[in-house]
Design a protein around this motif. Structure first.
Motif, PDB file in Angstrom:
ATOM      1  N   LYS A 225       0.763  -1.405  -0.031  1.00 53.39           N
ATOM      2  CA  LYS A 225      -0.059  -0.110   0.016  1.00 53.39           C
ATOM      3  C   LYS A 225       0.943   1.094   0.087  1.00 53.39           C
ATOM      4  O   LYS A 225       0.410   2.320   0.157  1.00 53.39           O
ATOM      5  CB  LYS A 225      -0.804   0.178   1.089  1.00 53.39           C
ATOM      6  CG  LYS A 225      -2.274  -0.933   0.933  1.00 53.39           C
ATOM      7  CD  LYS A 225      -3.255  -0.513   1.865  1.00 53.39           C
ATOM      8  CE  LYS A 225      -4.614  -1.020   1.943  1.00 53.39           C
ATOM      9  NZ  LYS A 225      -5.406  -0.257   0.973  1.00 53.39           N
ATOM     10  N   GLU A 228      -0.019   3.741  -2.991  1.00 53.66           N
ATOM     11  CA  GLU A 228      -1.504   4.109  -2.953  1.00 53.66           C
ATOM     12  C   GLU A 228      -1.616   5.043  -1.539  1.00 53.66           C
ATOM     13  O   GLU A 228      -2.302   5.897  -1.531  1.00 53.66           O
ATOM     14  CB  GLU A 228      -2.060   2.847  -2.780  1.00 53.66           C
ATOM     15  CG  GLU A 228      -3.658   3.179  -2.502  1.00 53.66           C
ATOM     16  CD  GLU A 228      -4.551   1.705  -1.876  1.00 53.66           C
ATOM     17  OE1 GLU A 228      -4.594   1.484  -0.759  1.00 53.66           O
ATOM     18  OE2 GLU A 228      -4.753   1.004  -2.661  1.00 53.66           O
ATOM     19  N   ARG A 289      -4.064  -0.349 -10.262  1.00 53.44           N
ATOM     20  CA  ARG A 289      -3.954   0.667  -9.553  1.00 53.44           C
ATOM     21  C   ARG A 289      -2.790   1.587 -10.020  1.00 53.44           C
ATOM     22  O   ARG A 289      -2.621   2.639  -9.704  1.00 53.44           O
ATOM     23  CB  ARG A 289      -3.606   0.011  -8.118  1.00 53.44           C
ATOM     24  CG  ARG A 289      -3.474   1.007  -7.029  1.00 53.44           C
ATOM     25  CD  ARG A 289      -3.209   0.091  -5.785  1.00 53.44           C
ATOM     26  NE  ARG A 289      -2.238  -0.251  -5.480  1.00 53.44           N
ATOM     27  CZ  ARG A 289      -1.431  -0.929  -4.496  1.00 53.44           C
ATOM     28  NH1 ARG A 289      -2.197  -1.025  -3.394  1.00 53.44           N
ATOM     29  NH2 ARG A 289      -0.271  -1.454  -4.448  1.00 53.44           N
ATOM     30  N   LEU A 293      -2.666   5.595 -10.810  1.00 53.48           N
ATOM     31  CA  LEU A 293      -1.733   6.493 -10.122  1.00 53.48           C
ATOM     32  C   LEU A 293      -0.991   7.401 -11.269  1.00 53.48           C
ATOM     33  O   LEU A 293      -0.822   8.605 -10.832  1.00 53.48           O
ATOM     34  CB  LEU A 293      -0.812   5.787  -9.096  1.00 53.48           C
ATOM     35  CG  LEU A 293       0.035   6.608  -8.230  1.00 53.48           C
ATOM     36  CD1 LEU A 293      -0.586   7.575  -7.552  1.00 53.48           C
ATOM     37  CD2 LEU A 293       1.039   5.657  -7.281  1.00 53.48           C
ATOM     38  N   GLN A 321      -9.624   4.694  -7.096  1.00 56.22           N
ATOM     39  CA  GLN A 321      -8.526   4.409  -6.313  1.00 56.22           C
ATOM     40  C   GLN A 321      -9.147   3.773  -5.144  1.00 56.22           C
ATOM     41  O   GLN A 321      -8.384   2.818  -4.876  1.00 56.22           O
ATOM     42  CB  GLN A 321      -7.645   5.647  -5.954  1.00 56.22           C
ATOM     43  CG  GLN A 321      -6.549   5.781  -6.637  1.00 56.22           C
ATOM     44  CD  GLN A 321      -5.413   6.740  -5.914  1.00 56.22           C
ATOM     45  OE1 GLN A 321      -6.098   7.874  -5.648  1.00 56.22           O
ATOM     46  NE2 GLN A 321      -4.467   6.463  -6.132  1.00 56.22           N
ATOM     47  N   ALA A 325      -8.688  -0.129  -4.032  1.00 52.33           N
ATOM     48  CA  ALA A 325      -8.081  -0.443  -2.705  1.00 52.33           C
ATOM     49  C   ALA A 325      -8.894  -1.446  -1.893  1.00 52.33           C
ATOM     50  O   ALA A 325      -8.436  -2.465  -1.264  1.00 52.33           O
ATOM     51  CB  ALA A 325      -8.010   0.840  -2.042  1.00 52.33           C
ATOM     52  N   SER A 390       4.439   1.624  -6.121  1.00 53.29           N
ATOM     53  CA  SER A 390       3.288   0.900  -6.234  1.00 53.29           C
ATOM     54  C   SER A 390       3.948  -0.350  -7.297  1.00 53.29           C
ATOM     55  O   SER A 390       3.106  -1.222  -7.173  1.00 53.29           O
ATOM     56  CB  SER A 390       2.290   1.745  -6.887  1.00 53.29           C
ATOM     57  OG  SER A 390       1.785   2.593  -6.171  1.00 53.29           O
TER      58      SER A 390
END
Length: 405
Positions: A225, A228, A289, A293, A321, A325, A390
């Protein structure tokens, strides 16, 4: 939501309250009072009890019944919210911070007992649904105490918001007291406690780290994570700096985004129940993801140059996002429980506490320094760093142990 899932869902719901208060309400309140991003990021130090919960997990496993711990900790959280309701809204940071720290201590104790109960009562076929219930309930609690509290603060007032949260904790305390599932599990756990002396902490640590797949899983939950978390921590505050109102942020980043996070958590559990391979699902979601980003980074470079359209697109990326998540979190927690079920039964509570503490460590430490990175490196450079970070879990996933397939 029958059998064990109802009582587990209620307790995981209120467990999300402290996180929602600190991640949704406190940063916007402090930024509105003029605090810097660095100072706001450092308030993540209040999450310290979650990093230390492995140290007292043998105490929770070895003293009293797990149901007793759940009743005491949830009742204590009810009292803390009642105390928060009498604080004045202005100049309230210091007493609120101490009460939030106490809430994190009590909530981390509740978490140790509740996770141990969850691992004990769910079999392998129930893990996907069980983790959907866990993540959805926790996220819903975060929505209610974070974005929800921020959105209705001007209607109910400070006292009304915290009295409602206190009522929620009171109902959860009664649920823990009357739950048949918790009573039966505590009876079995009490029988196991009477079979011999509790293990010392060094023996617990040795037994936990030698369980199959533990080292790989520990590294994964530390890094999965990082990028993120930096993005989700900073984008709302950057939007606040560019004129987005606290109420709008409460709706987009609180209610709507975390609502989509709940949808993502349900989707993750549904896909697991359909027999999809866990590591293949994770790989696809992590790639999505990273792509989100990258888009977000380009949008931030144009923030304030193109009217309000860039702001709208940034808010939409926040929603996406949070959806990703939620799905990634459900699958990751299922992976953690699969690893924990391979540990010795007498150590499973401590084993899962270690993994969940490391998961919090990865989020909290990077969340605390993300404001410093943005202040020192600038928005563009820091967000490209978030993209690189990430990619780390994608690389680590290539070495998934066979015991976790």
């Amino acid at each position: 939501m029958s059998g064990p899932f109802l009582s587990l869902g209620v307790l995981y719901l209120v467990q999300g309250f402290p996180y929602g208060l600190q991640s949704g309400l406190l940063p916007v309140l402090l930024r509105s009072q003029g605090l810097s991003l660095s100072h706001i990021g450092l308030t993540r130090a209040l999450y310290l009890p979650w990093l230390l919960k492995f140290l007292w997990s043998p105490l929770v496993d070895g003293v009293f019944l797990r149901q007793t711990w759940l009743v005491l900790s949830t009742g204590g959280l009810c009292t803390c919210c009642a105390l928060c309701s009498v604080l004045p809204l202005q100049d309230t940071f210091t007493p609120l911070a101490w009460l939030l720290l106490l809430m994190h201590i009590l909530s981390s104790m509740q978490d140790v007992a509740l996770d141990a109960v969850t691992v004990a009562v769910l079999d392998k076929e129930q893990l996907g649904l069980g983790n959907s219930v866990q993540v959805v309930a926790y996220k819903l609690g975060s929505v209610l105490a974070g974005g929800g509290a921020l959105a209705v603060l001007h209607l109910l007032g400070w006292r009304g918001v915290f009295l409602l949260l206190s009522l929620g904790y009171l109902l959860a305390t009664l649920c823990a007291l009357w739950s048949t599932t918790l009573r039966e599990e505590s009876r079995c756990h009490g029988n196991r406690q009477s079979c011999g002396p509790a293990l010392r902490l060094p023996d617990v640590v040795r037994g936990v780290v030698t369980a199959p797949g533990t080292v790989w899983t520990a590294v994964y939950v530390l890094v999965y994570k990082l990028g993120e978390q930096g993005s989700l921590s900073m984008v709302p505050l950057l939007l606040l700096d560019h004129g987005v109102s606290p109420a709008a942020l409460g709706f987009w980043n609180g209610i709507l985004s975390l609502g989509f996070s709940i949808v993502g958590s349900v989707a993750g559990g549904f896909l697991l129940r359909k027999g999809r391979r866990l590591h293949l699902l994770l790989r696809k979601l992590l790639i999505l993801r990273v792509s989100c980003l990258v888009l977000q980074t380009f949008l931030l470079s144009s923030l304030g140059k193109d009217g309000g359209s860039v702001t709208v697109f940034l808010l939409l990326t926040l929603v996406l996002q949070h959806f990703l998540a939620g799905a990634v979190s459900t699958i990751t927690f299922t992976l953690m429980m699969l690893c924990t079920q391979q540990a010795h039964k007498g150590l499973q509570g401590s084993h899962y506490s270690l993994l969940s503490s490391l998961e919090v460590l990865g989020k909290v430490v990077f969340g605390a320094v993300s404001g410093i990175l943005v202040d020192s490196l600038g928005v563009s450079s820091s967000f490209w760093l978030f993209i690189v970070l990430s990619c780390l879990p994608l690389l680590h996933l290539q070495r998934l142990p066979s015991s976790l397939h």
